[in-house]
Design a protein around this motif. Structure first.
Motif, mmCIF file in Angstrom:
data_model
loop_
_atom_site.group_PDB
_atom_site.id
_atom_site.type_symbol
_atom_site.label_atom_id
_atom_site.label_comp_id
_atom_site.label_asym_id
_atom_site.label_seq_id
_atom_site.Cartn_x
_atom_site.Cartn_y
_atom_site.Cartn_z
ATOM 1 N N MET A 91 0.777 -1.479 -0.058
ATOM 2 C CA MET A 91 -0.006 0.259 -0.056
ATOM 3 C C MET A 91 0.835 1.185 -0.154
ATOM 4 S SD MET A 91 -2.778 0.252 -0.121
ATOM 5 C CE MET A 91 -4.506 1.923 0.213
ATOM 6 N N ARG A 92 1.902 1.311 0.592
ATOM 7 C CA ARG A 92 2.429 2.481 0.636
ATOM 8 C C ARG A 92 3.348 2.364 -0.121
ATOM 9 N NH1 ARG A 92 7.149 2.600 5.463
ATOM 10 N NH2 ARG A 92 5.487 2.802 7.041
ATOM 11 N N LYS A 93 4.071 1.734 -0.621
ATOM 12 C CA LYS A 93 4.040 1.591 -2.262
ATOM 13 C C LYS A 93 3.676 1.735 -3.659
ATOM 14 C CE LYS A 93 7.169 -1.306 -5.887
ATOM 15 N NZ LYS A 93 7.508 -2.676 -6.223
ATOM 16 N N ILE A 94 2.472 2.158 -3.468
ATOM 17 C CA ILE A 94 1.213 2.410 -4.761
ATOM 18 C C ILE A 94 1.509 4.030 -4.945
ATOM 19 C CG2 ILE A 94 -0.823 2.263 -4.768
ATOM 20 C CD1 ILE A 94 -0.849 -1.075 -4.142
ATOM 21 N N HIS A 95 1.371 4.741 -2.706
ATOM 22 C CA HIS A 95 1.164 5.809 -2.159
ATOM 23 C C HIS A 95 1.948 6.763 -2.974
ATOM 24 C CE1 HIS A 95 -2.178 4.955 0.904
ATOM 25 N NE2 HIS A 95 -2.572 5.044 -0.011
ATOM 26 N N MET A 149 2.090 7.391 -6.913
ATOM 27 C CA MET A 149 0.675 7.888 -7.023
ATOM 28 C C MET A 149 1.647 10.224 -6.581
ATOM 29 S SD MET A 149 -2.451 6.389 -5.680
ATOM 30 C CE MET A 149 -3.722 7.841 -5.755
ATOM 31 N N LEU A 150 2.219 9.838 -6.154
ATOM 32 C CA LEU A 150 2.958 10.726 -5.403
ATOM 33 C C LEU A 150 4.067 11.003 -6.298
ATOM 34 C CD1 LEU A 150 3.429 13.250 -3.372
ATOM 35 C CD2 LEU A 150 4.867 11.705 -2.047
ATOM 36 N N GLU A 151 5.000 10.343 -7.046
ATOM 37 C CA GLU A 151 5.373 10.473 -7.442
ATOM 38 C C GLU A 151 5.123 10.486 -9.297
ATOM 39 O OE1 GLU A 151 9.572 7.237 -6.073
ATOM 40 O OE2 GLU A 151 8.421 6.900 -8.102
ATOM 41 N N LEU A 177 2.481 12.712 -9.156
ATOM 42 C CA LEU A 177 1.584 13.583 -8.783
ATOM 43 C C LEU A 177 2.812 14.768 -9.389
ATOM 44 C CD1 LEU A 177 -0.549 15.238 -8.633
ATOM 45 C CD2 LEU A 177 -0.440 15.070 -6.454
ATOM 46 N N VAL A 178 4.363 14.210 -8.851
ATOM 47 C CA VAL A 178 5.151 15.597 -8.638
ATOM 48 C C VAL A 178 5.644 15.867 -10.243
ATOM 49 C CG1 VAL A 178 7.167 15.831 -8.439
ATOM 50 C CG2 VAL A 178 5.985 14.815 -6.543
ATOM 51 N N VAL A 179 5.344 14.280 -11.163
ATOM 52 C CA VAL A 179 5.915 14.734 -13.075
ATOM 53 C C VAL A 179 4.432 15.516 -13.551
ATOM 54 C CG1 VAL A 179 6.091 13.278 -14.469
ATOM 55 C CG2 VAL A 179 7.013 12.293 -12.142
ATOM 56 N N VAL A 180 3.546 15.258 -12.878
ATOM 57 C CA VAL A 180 2.585 15.676 -13.475
ATOM 58 C C VAL A 180 2.627 17.588 -13.485
ATOM 59 C CG1 VAL A 180 -0.105 16.586 -14.037
ATOM 60 C CG2 VAL A 180 0.891 13.598 -13.837
ATOM 61 N N ILE A 181 2.964 17.377 -12.633
ATOM 62 C CA ILE A 181 2.641 18.883 -12.022
ATOM 63 C C ILE A 181 3.836 19.553 -12.481
ATOM 64 C CG2 ILE A 181 3.662 21.050 -10.396
ATOM 65 C CD1 ILE A 181 1.540 18.586 -8.150
ATOM 66 N N PHE A 182 5.133 19.313 -12.756
ATOM 67 C CA PHE A 182 6.688 19.908 -13.197
ATOM 68 C C PHE A 182 5.671 19.782 -14.753
ATOM 69 C CE2 PHE A 182 8.445 19.493 -9.462
ATOM 70 C CZ PHE A 182 9.231 20.370 -9.020
ATOM 71 N N THR A 183 5.978 18.579 -14.893
ATOM 72 C CA THR A 183 5.198 18.790 -16.753
ATOM 73 C C THR A 183 4.741 19.932 -16.788
ATOM 74 O OG1 THR A 183 5.304 16.300 -16.935
ATOM 75 C CG2 THR A 183 4.204 17.416 -18.083
ATOM 76 N N VAL A 184 3.204 20.319 -16.204
ATOM 77 C CA VAL A 184 2.472 20.977 -16.242
ATOM 78 C C VAL A 184 3.046 22.353 -16.245
ATOM 79 C CG1 VAL A 184 0.315 22.416 -16.072
ATOM 80 C CG2 VAL A 184 0.170 20.147 -16.037
#
Length: 275
Positions: free
Chosen positions: A1-5, A8-10, A12-19
């Motif tokens: 579960m921790r690995k999935i989180h 997901m966080l990674e 999200l960070v990639v999406v934010i920096f890409t945008v």
């Protein structure tokens, strides 16, 4: 579960920096190919009738070839600064690391104060005028070297610790002189940290706007960043040409990274770990 989180966080960070970085860059690309009226709307859309060639041609013609002159001056400034900075800083770091005397510590302290003291613009201009070097490319190279010198010496001296002194002694016993020892044996071993310094210096000098504005005035001395500033004052209502100029300026660093990205990453990692 921790690995999935974590995944997901990674993501999200990639999406934010890409945008954050991708959307403005796409906006510049789209606007550079629009007409003056269409670019003035500031809409995030593809050009209805692309005219990239016309806009680029007008950018290169503006100011009597100001952009090309800025490229030429920036490239010369960057190359000469890198050549002088790497050689002088490497030799200084070598001497300071090998000769750990009280005078050497005092010299190192004085060099390191350059990391904290801000550049004094007016006294520097006064000195350069007294030497007859204001405004020349030579004076600008000297200023850029002086600004990058403390950090480069810090990296070279720290890296030099990993090179055993036995190598120096063996070379001297074999009859090497000091210059031969440094340039043929020591300097090639400094390649990782040299790559790091070359990358950081080339980025800083090529993108430097403030120092050429103060120390290198004049239409003939314009650098690529100053050409954008002059271009903006000349064509402040023609956004399509402004964005085309921004695109032209951004292409060389992008191509540099595209072709040398593996060497850049390897040099940065090696320099960071060993220094």
């Amino acid at each position: 579960m921790r690995k999935i989180h974590r995944r997901m966080l990674e993501f999200l960070v990639v999406v934010i920096f890409t945008v954050a970085f991708g959307v403005p860059f796409l906006f510049v690309i789209f606007s550079a190919g629009k007409s003056t009226a269409e670019a003035a709307t500031m809409a995030f859309s593809l050009p209805s009738s692309p005219q990239y060639l016309e806009n680029f041609r007008e950018v290169f013609r503006a100011g009597g070839g100001m952009v090309l002159r800025g490229f030429y001056n920036s490239v010369r400034l960057t190359i000469f600064t890198i050549l002088v900075l790497t050689v002088v800083s490497a030799m200084t770091g070598f001497v300071l690391e090998r000769r750990r005397e009280r005078v050497g510590s005092l010299i190192l302290f004085l060099i390191m104060t350059g990391l904290m003291l801000p550049p004094a613009v007016v006294p520097t201009i006064w000195i350069l005028k007294g030497l007859g070097l204001y405004p020349t490319l030579l004076s600008m190279v000297m200023i850029e070297v002086a600004l990058g010198f403390p950090f480069a010496v810090l990296l070279y001296r720290a890296f030099m610790i990993s090179i055993p002194r036995d190598l120096d002694e063996a070379a001297l016993i074999d009859g090497c002189g000091p210059l031969y020892l440094f340039f043929r044996i020591i300097f090639p071993l400094l390649k990782p940290v040299s790559v790091t310094i070359i990358i950081l210096t080339s980025i800083n000098v090529y993108n430097d706007f403030v120092n050429p504005l103060y120390f290198l005035p004049g239409a003939e001395n314009v650098t690529i960043q100053l050409s954008l500033y002059n271009f903006q004052t000349q064509f402040h209502t023609r956004w399509n040409l402004l964005f085309a100029d921004v695109l032209v300026i951004a292409v060389p660093p992008f191509l540099f990274y595209l072709f040398f990205r593996r060497q850049i990453v390897e040099g940065m990692v090696a320099g960071a770990i060993k220094a």
